[in-house]
Motif scaffolding. Sequence first.
Motif, PDB file in Angstrom:
ATOM      1  N   CYS A 275     -15.533 -17.000 -43.208  1.00  0.00           N
ATOM      2  CA  CYS A 275     -16.266 -17.715 -42.163  1.00  0.00           C
ATOM      3  C   CYS A 275     -17.739 -17.293 -42.232  1.00  0.00           C
ATOM      4  O   CYS A 275     -18.075 -16.334 -42.923  1.00  0.00           O
ATOM      5  CB  CYS A 275     -15.668 -17.408 -40.785  1.00  0.00           C
ATOM      6  SG  CYS A 275     -16.213 -15.818 -40.115  1.00  0.00           S
ATOM      7  N   GLU A 277     -19.464 -15.603 -40.378  1.00  0.00           N
ATOM      8  CA  GLU A 277     -19.703 -14.212 -39.968  1.00  0.00           C
ATOM      9  C   GLU A 277     -19.196 -13.219 -41.013  1.00  0.00           C
ATOM     10  O   GLU A 277     -19.272 -12.001 -40.814  1.00  0.00           O
ATOM     11  CB  GLU A 277     -19.022 -13.929 -38.628  1.00  0.00           C
ATOM     12  CG  GLU A 277     -19.586 -14.726 -37.455  1.00  0.00           C
ATOM     13  CD  GLU A 277     -21.000 -14.275 -37.064  1.00  0.00           C
ATOM     14  OE1 GLU A 277     -21.422 -13.176 -37.493  1.00  0.00           O
ATOM     15  OE2 GLU A 277     -21.682 -15.031 -36.339  1.00  0.00           O
ATOM     16  N   GLY A 279     -15.979 -12.938 -42.217  1.00  0.00           N
ATOM     17  CA  GLY A 279     -14.551 -12.582 -42.168  1.00  0.00           C
ATOM     18  C   GLY A 279     -13.736 -13.431 -43.133  1.00  0.00           C
ATOM     19  O   GLY A 279     -13.899 -14.643 -43.171  1.00  0.00           O
ATOM     20  N   HIS A 281     -10.683 -14.989 -43.338  1.00  0.00           N
ATOM     21  CA  HIS A 281      -9.584 -15.311 -42.420  1.00  0.00           C
ATOM     22  C   HIS A 281      -8.372 -15.883 -43.143  1.00  0.00           C
ATOM     23  O   HIS A 281      -8.497 -16.849 -43.894  1.00  0.00           O
ATOM     24  CB  HIS A 281     -10.054 -16.335 -41.381  1.00  0.00           C
ATOM     25  CG  HIS A 281     -11.040 -15.787 -40.396  1.00  0.00           C
ATOM     26  ND1 HIS A 281     -10.653 -14.956 -39.380  1.00  0.00           N
ATOM     27  CD2 HIS A 281     -12.381 -15.941 -40.279  1.00  0.00           C
ATOM     28  CE1 HIS A 281     -11.725 -14.636 -38.655  1.00  0.00           C
ATOM     29  NE2 HIS A 281     -12.788 -15.217 -39.188  1.00  0.00           N
ATOM     30  N   CYS A 335     -13.187 -10.478 -35.703  1.00  0.00           N
ATOM     31  CA  CYS A 335     -14.369 -11.132 -36.269  1.00  0.00           C
ATOM     32  C   CYS A 335     -15.319 -11.568 -35.164  1.00  0.00           C
ATOM     33  O   CYS A 335     -14.887 -12.031 -34.104  1.00  0.00           O
ATOM     34  CB  CYS A 335     -13.949 -12.332 -37.119  1.00  0.00           C
ATOM     35  SG  CYS A 335     -15.318 -13.015 -38.070  1.00  0.00           S
ATOM     36  N   CYS A 337     -16.936 -14.167 -35.067  1.00  0.00           N
ATOM     37  CA  CYS A 337     -16.876 -15.618 -34.837  1.00  0.00           C
ATOM     38  C   CYS A 337     -15.933 -15.965 -33.697  1.00  0.00           C
ATOM     39  O   CYS A 337     -15.981 -17.066 -33.165  1.00  0.00           O
ATOM     40  CB  CYS A 337     -16.460 -16.354 -36.112  1.00  0.00           C
ATOM     41  SG  CYS A 337     -14.709 -16.195 -36.509  1.00  0.00           S
ATOM     42  N   ARG A 339     -12.604 -16.205 -33.908  1.00  0.00           N
ATOM     43  CA  ARG A 339     -11.301 -16.731 -34.327  1.00  0.00           C
ATOM     44  C   ARG A 339     -10.270 -15.612 -34.330  1.00  0.00           C
ATOM     45  O   ARG A 339     -10.565 -14.487 -34.707  1.00  0.00           O
ATOM     46  CB  ARG A 339     -11.394 -17.356 -35.719  1.00  0.00           C
ATOM     47  CG  ARG A 339     -12.227 -18.625 -35.732  1.00  0.00           C
ATOM     48  CD  ARG A 339     -12.325 -19.270 -37.105  1.00  0.00           C
ATOM     49  NE  ARG A 339     -13.157 -20.466 -37.011  1.00  0.00           N
ATOM     50  CZ  ARG A 339     -14.486 -20.466 -37.127  1.00  0.00           C
ATOM     51  NH1 ARG A 339     -15.137 -19.328 -37.357  1.00  0.00           N
ATOM     52  NH2 ARG A 339     -15.171 -21.579 -36.986  1.00  0.00           N
TER      53      ARG A 339
HETATM   54 ZN   LIG Z   1     -14.760 -15.125 -38.500  1.00  0.00          ZN
END
Ligand SMILES: [Zn+2]
Length: 447
Positions: A275, A277, A279, A281, A335, A337, A339
């Motif tokens: 993502c 940021e 991460g 995922h 994270c 973000c 999520r």
């Molecule tokens: Zn993230």
Amino acid sequence: MTALYTRFCRSVLFPLHERLKSHSSVAQRRALEQSQWFNAETLQAMQLQNLRRFAATIAANVPWYQRLFSEHHIEPASMTLDDLQRLPRLDKPTLRANTEAFKSRVANKLARFNTGGSSGQPLIFFLGERVSHDVAAKWRATRWWGVDIGDKELVLWGSPIEVGTQDRIKNLRDKFLRTQLFPAFDLGESGIKQFIKSYRAFRPAHLFGYPSALARVAAYAKQHHVDLKQNELKVVFVTAERLYEEQRALIREQFGASVANGYGARDAGFIAHECPEGGMHVSAEDIIVEILREDSTPCRPGESGEITITHLRTSDFPFVRYRTGDVAALSTQACRCGRGLPMLERIEGRSTDFVFAQDGTAMHGLALIYVVRDIAGVHSFRIIQHSVDELEVMLVTTEWDAVRDQQVIDGMRARLGQSVSVKLNHCAHIPTEANGKFRYIISHVRM
Ligand SMILES: [Zn+2]
């Protein structure tokens, strides 16, 4: 030609068909866009529900799991993660030796695939329902970066074979998906120049390719002061190999866009995406990732081990506790973000070397791998480039003859040069690297 056409259908026509008919990929992507914001607990509950549904289906329809569940006294409808961990890990030799028993009796539209994979041992497997899931998961991750299907995409990818049917693929993709395919196999100076020309003319919103290939383009641009920055370009997606931080920095600097890593494989599925940021995922709604030690016990969060995958959308040809051969750790962080999807960190173990022809042309290692992989009777192999004039091919074969020896030699010479010495080394076993990883191509040539 049938296998090729199937591959073409799977990789291009089917997703296209799905999109045009607004079928399951679209619905799945919408659902995944909701669930990505669920918290970890809700996602785990959802995953468990999906596991039980998957287990019930394969226990009823897939001979291998019918037997395995009964042997381990597992009741699919109330199965837990602990139950899952009592099942043996699935490796490529087991799949190879029992292919038919892994096929669901009620499967339709199974497509046959084969891959050199990261193990270097060709594996035949089948894909069905999970194609639309993987399309949806990749599509969700694409949208994290502000681009969408239908935005212009330039793909630096492909096998020599796919390049042969490239016009057809290209026309279709250009017309419907606004995706342009550029073969990644000839990335000498003229190949790079042509790629840059296509890139400038097409002005894509996103690039997609091997990190090593895009880093080569970026290194060329840096050396020759070629400006690759274009306002339209939002993100560079890379996958299929380990992404080194220096490659990421070079690509970002030269293209002026963020680099987003993806982790997955044709056999194991699309597993994790980065993502904005940073991460990585996991698509945890439908993929259970376990990180395991060599003795099969689970690693602690943050501890590196083998990535082992249970893909819950593979009920027509199940991948349960499938050993990828790749190494990573489960992240202990949340994270930024927001999520709730769990994250992998320190993904290691995949590497594909570039090889060099006698005339200096640089080629992605897959160009040679495809020569060996597609010959029947190859159990495993390793290709070692000792110098531009000297190549060694280690082969473990099940059935073999002199004609196939010649096929290997001719195929290598067609790509590397007619006077290259190709030494075939038939052996009983090919050892893994010191780190336990199997490398299928090693080049000692640096240019
Ligand atoms: Zn993230």
